[in-house]
Design an enzyme around this catalytic site. Structure first.
Site, PDB file in Angstrom:
ATOM      1  CE  LYS A   1      -0.909  -6.409  -0.177  1.00  0.00           C
ATOM      2  NZ  LYS A   1      -1.863  -5.570  -0.925  1.00  0.00           N
TER       3      LYS A   1
ATOM      4  CB  SER B   1       0.784  -3.229  -2.232  1.00  0.00           C
ATOM      5  OG  SER B   1      -0.316  -3.832  -2.879  1.00  0.00           O
TER       6      SER B   1
END
Length: 275
Positions: free
Chosen positions: A227, A189
């Site tokens: 993230k 990701s």
């Protein structure tokens, strides 16, 4: 009544007079530092319903801060409640040591009340590394090691023996510190910057700025992820949710909120890839 800019400039002036940092001011008024920063750089309107809190902390009157008379302040209590009057009456008769006990009790109650107001609490407590066995002692005078956290054991904190995979060297300014750990990255990701299988050095730091990359652990499934972190607030400046954006556009944005609670474990400070 003063304009938003005038109110904010008074807050900044009073803060500077008392040599308060934004972090300390945020702690005293029980508000996120990033929210106050937005008020102070005029990118967001100052919430008038928090004027009393800021005025109290800075030692000024709400009337002066807002530039209005007492009668014009909406929802302002003109008279103390009977309970407050009775507390003041009794407290004034106590000797100073007993007055301090009353003050400490009231302060603790206020802290608990302020905590209950918060929609979310995103930040983890500092970890006691002594609870992880077989860790090499840190030596601040030479290069050091930090624990490697891999698969997260279900139902356990991120930094505990069940998740501990060993030690990995730490060089440079983070060597010898007891507030860093390595997180083994899983997934793609954060490609193309952070690869699957690489090692991310995490500094335990709850004060993450907008857009910085952090390690977030979702409470329900105990999964940790890297993230880009963005904060979203309600109209009163309280944390509403975290928006967690991947670097890889093929992956969806995630949110941490009261329905999907999470903790910020720390800030990414270094990435290493073994080949």
């Amino acid at each position: 009544m003063r304009t938003n800019e005038e109110i904010v400039r008074i807050l900044i002036d009073e803060k500077n007079k008392q040599n308060l940092s934004i972090s300390e001011l945020a702690r005293r008024v029980d508000m996120a530092k990033s929210a106050i920063s937005r008020y102070f750089n005029f990118s967001r309107e100052f919430p008038l319903n928090r004027a009393d809190d800021f005025a109290r902390v800075l030692g000024i009157s709400t009337e002066y801060l807002l530039g209005i008379s007492e009668d014009e302040i909406p929802n302002k209590t003109k008279k103390q409640s009977p309970i407050v009057e009775e507390i003041n009456k009794i407290s004034s008769q106590l000797e100073e040591p007993r007055q301090k006990i009353v003050l400490n009790t009231a302060t603790n109650q206020l802290d608990e009340q302020n905590q209950e107001k918060k929609r979310l609490s995103f930040f983890s407590n500092k970890v006691d590394f002594d609870k992880i066995s077989n860790i090499v002692p840190y030596d601040h005078n030479k290069e050091g090691y930090a624990p490697v956290i891999g698969e997260i054991a279900a139902g356990t904190p991120i930094l505990c023996e069940q998740n501990f995979e060993g030690m990995r060297p730490v060089y440079g300014k983070y060597a010898g510190r007891d507030d860093v750990f390595w997180l083994r990255v899983k997934g793609e990701s954060m490609e193309t910057e952070i690869h699957d299988g690489s090692f991310a050095l995490i500094l335990q730091d709850p004060d993450l700025s907008e857009g910085s990359i952090g390690a977030i652990r979702f409470i329900d499934d105990n999964e940790a992820t890297l993230k880009c972190i963005f904060y979203e607030y309600d109209e009163n400046g309280y944390p509403l949710r975290l928006r967690l954006e991947p670097l890889n556009p093929n992956y969806p944005i995630q949110y941490a909120d009261e329905y999907n609670p999470a903790k910020i474990e720390g800030r990414l400070v270094k990435v290493e890839q073994d080949y």
